[in-house]
Design an enzyme around this catalytic site. Structure first.
Site, short mmCIF file in Angstrom:
data_model
loop_
_atom_site.label_atom_id
_atom_site.label_comp_id
_atom_site.label_asym_id
_atom_site.label_seq_id
_atom_site.Cartn_x
_atom_site.Cartn_y
_atom_site.Cartn_z
N HIS A 85 0.84 -1.20 0.00
CA HIS A 85 0.00 0.00 0.00
C HIS A 85 0.88 1.25 0.00
O HIS A 85 2.12 1.18 0.05
CB HIS A 85 -0.94 0.00 1.21
CG HIS A 85 -0.25 -0.04 2.55
ND1 HIS A 85 0.29 1.07 3.15
CD2 HIS A 85 -0.01 -1.07 3.40
CE1 HIS A 85 0.81 0.75 4.32
NE2 HIS A 85 0.66 -0.57 4.49
N CYS A 111 3.49 -4.81 6.95
CA CYS A 111 3.07 -4.52 5.58
C CYS A 111 4.17 -3.76 4.84
O CYS A 111 5.10 -3.23 5.45
CB CYS A 111 1.78 -3.71 5.57
SG CYS A 111 0.32 -4.65 6.05
#
Length: 521
Positions: free
Chosen positions: A417, A436
């Site tokens: 992301h 992440c």
């Protein structure tokens, strides 16, 4: 039991789930083929002493080829390559050295000593026997990759890597080993950082090391003052090690200056083998994140079309190593906060600042899905309790995921992301997330997906400019994504690149190269 003993030598990069999904017939086929393919090395490694190993039957390689051809029927579409050409001794020695340093099998250490200590006593049969073991290793790797990928197993005879990049690695590894044998490399200790203009008795040694490692173009004369010329070499050295290129010789620069040429050769050899094993399963298009390098590569039909800095997990919250497939792209994602991040990161913020949830645009829900609202002081008090709520951050400029999220199935709840804090990409050590991967060039990556894989391009163009609600976009086909851990390689210009072992995995991963010795006892 025998199948289990073979599987134990497989790379940890091959997850247990992948092995479980492999059909039993294919596993049994791999068993038979592995025994056949690895027979020369197996027979040598099981010899009772070095003399038995060196006197192994040189005709085994020919027997092996016949057994393999008789045991495995190639696919009608498979291509049978030409057999490997007989390598001259000067070409065989670097091949054996690399496999020895990579630790894939003890037999290559015996072979290297045999080839280098008494080359004049070697017969053609001796050299052929050594090459048969080199070929056996690479044939095993290729067969393993084909089986694991579900591809038809062909009768491949030519398997020893001969491409230009691999030859450069062989040459560099041999150079480092030679350098280690001829130059002392004692550990240097500094009590302070060294900057331009300072004097220090170790500067002469540092300058000579930089020259021997190729970071200074001209051999330095004895000089105990940190000169501008030396700064150029230090910055180049720092660039090759992923360090801040400030010319300051501090803790990290000194650490890498103290790594001996032999240690570098071992690191380069082991990483090269891991990369070669991995590359055999790659498809023409994929996304790859090298975790310790903090870097992402997008490859489209064999050509790198985008590379970007990334932020990965902290050492305490490591980004997992995995293979998956990106199946959808989310425009303007909301963020449902995992309980671990809520507990570790957000509740302490709320305790310090009761306005935190409102400032960061979080909605709070109870476990019945009902929206909950409280005064700032009440949130502070609740943050010191069990806090029986779920947090969802609304899309927008403050959203921790940024404007785009790339979803792929995995058991770790991680994904790719953007970020609301782009300034973090200016840091050299970017192990900063909770697992992440944040992408600096996330807009460029999203645009590539839109142009190549997003099904509804018209809806994307309509919503992307000003719509602030989450929107999922399905893809015409999934894109493979690989999270890998490589700490050494040669770049496109042939220069060595090294990176810090941020998760302290290198010792474990050095044993992750599939071995060709099968313990059948």
């Amino acid at each position: 039991m025998v199948l289990h003993k073979i599987i134990q030598y497989f790379s940890p990069f091959v997850r247990a789930s992948q092995i479980k999904r492999m059909p039993m017939s294919r596993c049994l086929g791999l068993l038979v083929l592995s025994v056949i393919v690895c027979f020369p090395i197996t027979s040598v490694a099981m010899a009772t002493d070095d003399t038995q190993a060196i006197s192994s039957n040189p005709s085994i390689g020919a027997q092996q080829d016949m057994l393999q051809l008789n045991s495995v029927q190639p696919s009608t579409e498979s291509k049978v390559d030409e057999p490997d050409a007989v390598l001259p001794l000067t070409a065989l020695v670097p091949q054996v050295l690399l496999l020895d340093l990579a630790g894939v099998n003890p037999i290559f250490g015996l072979h290297y000593r045999e080839l280098t200590l008494s080359p004049n006593t070697l017969s053609a049969a001796d050299v052929a026997r050594v090459q048969a073991d080199v070929t056996g290793y690479w044939r095993y790797i290729k067969t393993f990759a084909q089986c694991n990928n579900g591809a038809p197993v062909d009768t491949v005879l030519s398997v020893i890597p001969t491409d230009a990049q691999y030859q450069r690695v062989l040459k560099q590894v041999a150079h480092l080993v030679q350098l280690d044998a001829t130059d002392p490399w004692e550990t240097l200790v500094l009590d302070e950082k060294l900057t331009v203009g300072m004097s220090h008795p170790l500067l002469d040694t540092i300058a000579k090391r930089l020259w021997r490692l190729g970071d200074l173009a001209i051999e330095p004369t004895t000089n105990l003052v940190y000169s501008e010329e030396l700064v150029v070499g230090v910055k180049r050295f720092q660039q090759r090690h992923g360090l801040k290129q400030d010319g300051v010789i501090g803790k990290q620069s000194l650490y890498w200056l103290n790594q001996s040429p032999k240690a570098r050769a071992v690191l380069l050899a082991k990483n090269t083998i891991r990369q070669r094993v991995f590359e055999r399963k790659l498809e023409p298009s994929y996304l790859l994140i090298n975790v310790p390098a903090f870097e992402m590569f997008l490859v489209d039909n064999g050509t790198t079309v985008l590379n970007s800095k990334v932020i990965v997990g902290k050492p305490s919250r490591q980004t997992p190593l995995l293979d998956s497939q990106i199946s959808s792209v989310v425009l303007n994602p909301s963020w449902r906060v995992p309980s671990s991040i809520l507990r570790r990161d957000i509740l302490p913020q709320i305790r310090r600042n009761g306005h935190y949830l409102n400032e960061r645009q979080f909605d709070v829900y109870d476990y019945n899905g009902q929206l909950v609202q409280h005064m700032p002081e009440e949130w502070q008090a609740l943050a010191s309790t069990s806090f029986p709520y779920q947090l969802v951050q609304r899309p927008g400029v403050k959203n921790a995921l940024g404007k785009y999220k790339f979803h792929f199935d995995n058991s770790f709840s991680v994904y790719l992301h953007g970020t609301s804090e782009p300034s973090l990409f200016n840091k050299d050590d970017r192990a900063l997330s909770s697992g992440c991967i944040r992408i600096e060039k996330v807009t460029e990556l999203a645009q590539w997906f839109k142009e190549h894989l997003v099904k509804d391009k018209r809806l994307w163009d309509k919503l992307a400019p000003d719509v602030t609600q989450p929107q999922w976009f399905s893809l015409s086909q999934k894109l493979p994504v690989h999270l890998v851990y490589w700490t050494a390689w040669l770049d496109d210009s042939g220069q060595e690149q090294y990176r810090n072992d941020i998760y302290h995995l290198e010792a474990e991963l050095t044993n992750a190269v599939p071995a060709t010795v099968l313990d059948l006892n």
